[in-house]
Enzyme design. Structure first.
Site, PDB file in Angstrom:
ATOM      1  N   ALA A   1      15.208  -6.642  10.501  1.00 53.52           N
ATOM      2  CA  ALA A   1      14.951  -6.759   9.164  1.00 53.52           C
ATOM      3  C   ALA A   1      15.386  -8.193   8.661  1.00 53.52           C
ATOM      4  O   ALA A   1      14.647  -8.833   8.049  1.00 53.52           O
ATOM      5  CB  ALA A   1      15.441  -5.647   8.235  1.00 53.52           C
TER       6      ALA A   1
ATOM      7  N   HIS B   1      46.090 -12.956   9.075  1.00 54.68           N
ATOM      8  CA  HIS B   1      46.794 -12.130  10.106  1.00 54.68           C
ATOM      9  C   HIS B   1      47.094 -11.195   8.960  1.00 54.68           C
ATOM     10  O   HIS B   1      47.719 -11.217   7.937  1.00 54.68           O
ATOM     11  CB  HIS B   1      47.746 -12.904  10.718  1.00 54.68           C
ATOM     12  CG  HIS B   1      48.429 -11.754  11.534  1.00 54.68           C
ATOM     13  ND1 HIS B   1      48.031 -11.460  12.691  1.00 54.68           N
ATOM     14  CD2 HIS B   1      49.689 -11.423  11.380  1.00 54.68           C
ATOM     15  CE1 HIS B   1      48.764 -10.643  13.172  1.00 54.68           C
ATOM     16  NE2 HIS B   1      49.916 -10.664  12.463  1.00 54.68           N
TER      17      HIS B   1
ATOM     18  N   GLY C   1       0.748  -1.228  -0.116  1.00 53.42           N
ATOM     19  CA  GLY C   1      -0.050   0.082  -0.087  1.00 53.42           C
ATOM     20  C   GLY C   1       0.739   1.223   0.023  1.00 53.42           C
ATOM     21  O   GLY C   1       0.324   2.483  -0.253  1.00 53.42           O
TER      22      GLY C   1
ATOM     23  N   THR D   1       3.465  -7.166   7.337  1.00 54.34           N
ATOM     24  CA  THR D   1       3.107  -5.734   7.447  1.00 54.34           C
ATOM     25  C   THR D   1       3.855  -4.869   8.130  1.00 54.34           C
ATOM     26  O   THR D   1       4.078  -3.573   8.161  1.00 54.34           O
ATOM     27  CB  THR D   1       1.556  -5.601   7.850  1.00 54.34           C
ATOM     28  OG1 THR D   1       1.571  -6.302   8.984  1.00 54.34           O
ATOM     29  CG2 THR D   1       0.659  -6.056   6.784  1.00 54.34           C
TER      30      THR D   1
ATOM     31  N   SER E   1      16.900   4.549  24.651  1.00 55.00           N
ATOM     32  CA  SER E   1      18.286   4.680  24.445  1.00 55.00           C
ATOM     33  C   SER E   1      18.685   3.075  23.874  1.00 55.00           C
ATOM     34  O   SER E   1      19.643   2.587  24.163  1.00 55.00           O
ATOM     35  CB  SER E   1      18.973   4.671  25.748  1.00 55.00           C
ATOM     36  OG  SER E   1      18.708   3.719  26.605  1.00 55.00           O
TER      37      SER E   1
ATOM     38  N   SER F   1       5.916  -2.932  10.994  1.00 59.59           N
ATOM     39  CA  SER F   1       5.615  -1.790  12.276  1.00 59.59           C
ATOM     40  C   SER F   1       5.851  -0.417  11.915  1.00 59.59           C
ATOM     41  O   SER F   1       6.306   0.066  10.860  1.00 59.59           O
ATOM     42  CB  SER F   1       6.560  -2.356  13.522  1.00 59.59           C
ATOM     43  OG  SER F   1       7.956  -1.824  13.083  1.00 59.59           O
TER      44      SER F   1
ATOM     45  N   THR G   1       9.802  -0.447   5.909  1.00 56.91           N
ATOM     46  CA  THR G   1      10.568   0.617   6.860  1.00 56.91           C
ATOM     47  C   THR G   1      12.106   0.496   6.800  1.00 56.91           C
ATOM     48  O   THR G   1      12.732   1.602   6.637  1.00 56.91           O
ATOM     49  CB  THR G   1      10.148  -0.011   8.364  1.00 56.91           C
ATOM     50  OG1 THR G   1       8.951   0.350   8.533  1.00 56.91           O
ATOM     51  CG2 THR G   1      10.972   1.241   9.390  1.00 56.91           C
TER      52      THR G   1
END
Lengths: 482, 572
Positions: free
Chosen positions: B414, B542, B116, B227, B265, B229, B122
């Site tokens: 994610a 290394h 939509g 969907t 935080s 958040s 996000t």
């Protein structure tokens, strides 16, 4: 891993002693350690005048190769109550960061070495008081070295901040019971520089205290505050926050940097000097010079040198005796409206010290004899060297003496330190051909003195009269020994 | 019953930590195609093999083939054999939905995705992606700002500055680039992108449409809810998007306040504090719990505070709620009323230039039509079982309905959503798959970075107490790492929490240079069930930062007598 911090006697013996390497805290069953640490500190306490119940927290030796440690952070703040076994401070050694914990209950009275600074193993980094009553005492002790570091050129009022702003909350009642608003960094700086943030006047948005306000109050040149540029590209928008104060400060000296130059920030003492020098610009000063025949003085000096009397002391004594007859030169102008006559004659003497400048004060120089003064002077110099001058010992001067004669300087001009009425600059005493009143030429040791004074209270005639007296005293130096 | 594939759906939830229960379930119901995502103990794997060996599941091997065969037919004629429009409809084209779609196509499922808003969700548009662009800037700024640090490397930088719009554009450009990559990949694979808000109207039925248009309805054999958040804003906080805002607006970087309060935080708040301090802001944290960074291993949190908070222009209030936040208006600054988190008594009043609300994220599940299939959300989250199958009000799994990502709240990351999506596709194709969330790494992209996988030390100790095993902790410092020292970035710690008796890795936490990239050696080891006694023989180049983990594994003291290779066949 948490380590108990070294306190008192335990730490002094720490380097090289395997028992004291503090790895022992890993096996806390060793009974010797805590009990040993409980011994009240003795050895250092004599010089530091600390009673037994204030314990010094030492930089612990976290490894056998560690010679110094950096304070990463203080987990506890001044005034926090500590209980045995709690982590107090994080120390970075050459190997790792370690939490250091306390063996004692008590109150963290003072942090001597702030975060980010380095201290050698065994050096005191904080003070632990047993009860509330001892906190103040511990604080006073912690402050003495700290303050001597921030010492100014002379006796400027200890903190211009402390006096004025007390009234400010009262003068703005319109704002209601507005509390103090200070930004996070401002608070951090205040803690770091021991500035009472409540006494700082905020100039930021909505009257909040900004980092620049605190730096100003602490007498520090503001560091460049934010990542934004000096020569900002035109595209920099409002978001690119240059704080207005910094802009103002940067504005007058917009000279292009010379390539390859090195910028070394001021030490605390240098910052204080700088602040005082700027302040001095607000006082209208003038200068009067005077030639003084110094043969008698030089002769006296040769005589008393062996008794530990220095030229500085002789000059200070002479100046003090002259001041006694001319109290106005010993006065100061505090508010621009009145004379403040000082009841004591305290001669501050400028002393160059390791990149800085400090003015130990010979108190009551008119009353003490040159031998006592010499003794005091010796003490003051050694304290100045070890940065242990008490505030009273460098900021109580009523008149300053500065002598560059030993470098062969024939005359110079001193800046009047804020809070005093006059300063005397003394040149070298040099053999000079002088025409006498009887018409004969003679060779006399001539010394040029130059006094800078605050013309609001001290006028030309005052200085002339004072210098005349001073000259007479020098020419009849034997009086100095009385 | 619908044949072997759907049979497995009716298998009751299997608790991985409970082999006994699995055995019962396995015997009772044919464990068709059950495959575990490794890392359950040796005993469990043993069980699975045993079943396979005994030959109780004749379809096990063929199930995947079967799935493919069916779908091959689908792609040919454009519709499923059973009359569905699609094999799979995914609601939400975020990272979770995208990951699932890709895997579904690989498995031969005819797939549609309903979105939509914009493709990418996000993460791509308002989360991880643009924030990484900002953090890339802040990392460089922090470096330029630490003159001592540069000086000790012989570098001199006379001047540095930034252009806010340029920084904002960088973030925005990155988001659009990733978004178009994502969109193109979906199109290239032939996933139908259906535009509109998706709503479930019944079993295997979804409608979608935009406001003002007629809704269309599609049927699908399986439906996957992804969907996501939205930022969670507690009551009493007025978000105006300008002076009081969430990460959504902050990422646009429309301005840089001189002083910003960050409420919360956690990862988001911490990352933004990194960005804002680099750009010259001062930051005040407001945290409801007694400790900053409550989600982190306490030791890491403590060190993070020492490195990321204390030396910066940041202060904080802990144990307080922001009861009321009023945006700046009428010449007044942003005002924040703080109350004690426990006593609820007023505590303090902050006046700042801006406030960022980073108090977590709330599931975006309203209007999904879940009531049509008798599902009630819990605080907005869609309840699911361990295979991400949606559970209805009576506690029974809803057939053909799955939910992944932030919407189910199991692990709001994610890559966790994407992993869950892949797991669901596996299950749909008959190969029941259970994702081990303890093997999913997490990272916070501050400078230096923080990363973690598995349990924190207190969690591990609690588990050990309950289950009666011992927990050991090994630590190494970045100060001991050559590469870190060469970079002059010796600050940092890596911490390994493990079982000495069998060498199982319970958790790894890293704070230090490139920690987010370093964690995968540990998360892969957990996912694969690799034991410390085995991985400690793996060779690291290394000098590299990866030697921090090498050191860590070597520092562990495993008492397990014999070193077993994980893939060694087990005798039946």
């Amino acid at each position: 891993m948490a380590l108990p911090f070294a306190t008192s006697s335990s730490a002094t013996a720490a380097p090289g002693n395997p028992l004291l390497s503090f790895s022992s805290s890993i096996s806390p069953s060793i009974p010797a350690l805590p009990s040993r640490c409980l011994l009240p500190r003795r050895s250092h306490s004599r010089t530091a005048t600390v009673r037994a119940k204030i314990r010094e927290i030492f930089m612990p030796a976290l490894s056998s190769t560690m010679t110094e440690g950096k304070i990463v952070s203080w987990i506890k703040s001044e005034g926090d109550r500590l209980s045995k076994g709690e982590s107090v401070v994080v120390v970075e050694s050459d190997k790792a960061d370690m939490d250091v914990e306390t063996f004692y209950d008590g109150i963290l009275a003072a942090i001597v070495v702030p975060e980010g600074e380095v201290a050698p193993v065994g050096a005191p980094i904080g003070l632990l008081a047993e009860t509330e009553d001892e906190v103040a005492l511990a604080k006073a002790k912690a402050q003495s070295p700290a303050q001597s570091r921030t010492a100014a050129v002379s006796a400027s009022p200890p903190s211009p901040v402390a006096a004025a702003p007390v009234a400010s909350p009262l003068t703005v009642p319109a704002e209601g019971s507005r509390k103090l608003v200070a930004t996070p960094y401002a608070k951090k700086l205040a803690k770091q520089h021991k500035v009472d943030i409540g006494s700082v006047t905020g100039t930021g948005p909505f009257g909040r205290v900004t980092p620049q306000d605190v730096e100003l109050a602490a007498g520090i040149q503001p560091k460049k505050p934010s990542p934004t540029p000096v020569a900002a590209p035109p595209s920099v928008s409002k978001g690119a926050a240059v704080t207005p104060v910094a802009e103002k400060a940067a504005a007058p000296a917009a000279l292009p940097p010379i390539p390859g130059s090195t910028v070394v920030p001021f030490t605390t003492m240098q910052a204080a000097v700088s602040k005082n020098m700027l302040e001095s610009l607000s006082v209208p000063t003038f200068r009067v010079g005077y030639p003084v025949i110094a043969n008698a003085l030089d002769a006296l000096y040769e005589k008393v040198k062996s008794k530990g009397v220095t030229m500085t002391v002789l000059l200070a004594k002479a100046a003090a005796m002259a001041l006694a007859q001319h109290p106005v030169v010993n006065a100061s102008c505090k508010d621009g409206k009145s004379f403040s006559y000082n009841s004591n004659i305290n001669i501050a003497v400028a002393v160059a010290i390791d990149g800085g400048l400090i003015t130990p004060v010979l108190q009551d120089a008119d009353k003490l004899d040159i031998y006592l003064l010499s003794q005091k002077w010796k003490e003051l110099v050694s304290k100045a060297r070890s940065k242990q001058l008490q505030p009273k010992e460098y900021n109580s001067g009523t008149f300053t003496l500065s002598n560059l004669g030993m470098f062969g300087v024939d005359r110079f001009d001193a800046i009047l330190p804020p809070g005093q009425g006059a300063i005397m600059a003394v040149g070298a005493s040099k053999p000079t051909v002088v025409a006498g009143a009887d018409g004969f030429f003679t060779v006399k040791n001539k010394m040029l003195v130059n006094v800078t004074a605050d013309h609001r209270i001290i006028y030309g005639a005052d200085l002339a009269a004072f210098l005349q007296t001073f000259s007479k005293i020098i020419e009849n130096s034997d009086n100095l020994t009385l | 019953m619908q044949g072997s594939i759907s049979l497995s759906f009716s298998t009751p939830a299997i608790s991985r930590s409970d082999p006994a229960r699995f055995l019962v379930a396995g015997v009772g119901v044919t464990p068709e195609g059950v495959s575990f995502s490794r890392l359950q103990g040796q005993a469990l794997r043993f069980c699975v093999r045993k079943f396979a060996g005994v030959g109780r599941s004749p379809h096990l091997v063929s199930s995947r083939k079967l799935c493919k065969k069916t779908l091959a037919a689908v792609t040919d004629n454009g519709s499923t054999g059973k009359g569905f429009d699609y094999d799979l409809v995914i609601i939400g084209a975020g990272v979770g939905g995208h990951g699932a779609a890709l895997h579904a196509v690989e498995k031969g499922l005819k797939t549609a995705i309903i979105e939509g808003d914009v493709i990418g969700g996000t993460c791509v548009n308002r989360g991880c992606v643009p924030s990484k662009a900002l953090l890339a800037v802040s990392g460089r700024m922090h470096e330029l700002q630490s003159e001592d640090h540069l000086k000790s490397m012989g570098l001199q930088v006379l001047n540095h500055s930034y252009d806010r719009q340029g920084v904002a554009d960088h973030a925005n450009n990155l988001a659009s680039k990733i978004r178009s990559n994502l969109t193109n990949s979906l199109k290239a694979l032939g996933v139908d992108i259906l535009t509109g808000v998706g709503t479930i109207v019944g079993t295997q039925k979804v409608k979608y449409g935009k406001v003002g248009t007629v809704d269309k309805e599609v049927t699908a054999k399986d439906i996957l809810i992804a969907t996501g958040s939205v930022p969670f804003v507690p009551n009493g906080i007025e978000v105006d998007g300008k002076t009081v805002f969430t990460s959504d607006q902050a990422l646009k970087l429309e301005w840089v306040p001189e002083w910003i309060a960050i409420v919360g935080s956690g990862y988001i708040g911490l990352e933004f504090s990194d960005v804002y301090t680099a750009l010259g802001s001062e930051v005040t944290f407001v945290e409801a719990l007694d400790q900053l960074m409550p989600g982190f291993d306490p030791e890491i949190g403590k060190l993070a505070q020492r490195i990321l908070i204390n030396p910066r222009k940041i202060d904080f209030h802990t144990g307080v709620f922001a009861k009321k936040i009023t945006p700046a208006r009428e010449g007044k600054p942003v005002q924040i009323e703080l109350i004690d988190a426990k006593t609820k008594e007023p505590k303090d009043m902050l006046e700042v230039d801006a406030a960022l609300i980073a108090t977590g994220r709330a599931p975006f599940t309203k209007g999904l039509g879940l009531e049509s299939v008798n599902v009630t959300t819990q605080r907005g989250f869609v309840p699911v079982d361990e295979r991400m199958q949606v559970i209805d009000t009576n506690g029974n799994p809803v057939p053909h309905l799955y939910c992944i990502g932030d919407a189910n709240g199991k692990m709001m990351l994610a890559h966790a959503a994407s992993a869950q999506g892949i797991s669901v596709i596996e299950t749909i194709c008959g190969k029941v798959h259970v994702l081990n969330h303890l093997s999913i790494p997490a990272a916070c992209f501050t400078h230096p970075e923080i990363s973690m996988v598995g349990l924190t030390e207190p969690q591990a100790r609690e588990k050990a107490e309950k289950e009666g095993f011992e927990v050991f902790v090994a630590k190494t410092s970045f100060k001991a790492n050559t590469k870190a020292l060469a970079e002059n970035e010796g600050e940092g710690l890596a911490k390994l929490i493990y079982r000495p008796d069998n060498g199982e890795i319970l958790g790894v936490h890293i704070l230090g240079l490139h920690a987010a990239d370093l964690i995968h050696e540990a998360s892969n080891a957990i996912a694969m069930g690799t034991r410390i006694q085995d991985i400690k023989f793996a060779v690291h180049a290394h000098p590299t930062l990866s030697e921090v983990l090498d050191e860590l594994f070597k520092a562990a003291k495993v008492t397990a007598g014999i070193s077993r290779s994980v893939d060694e066949p087990v005798a039946v």
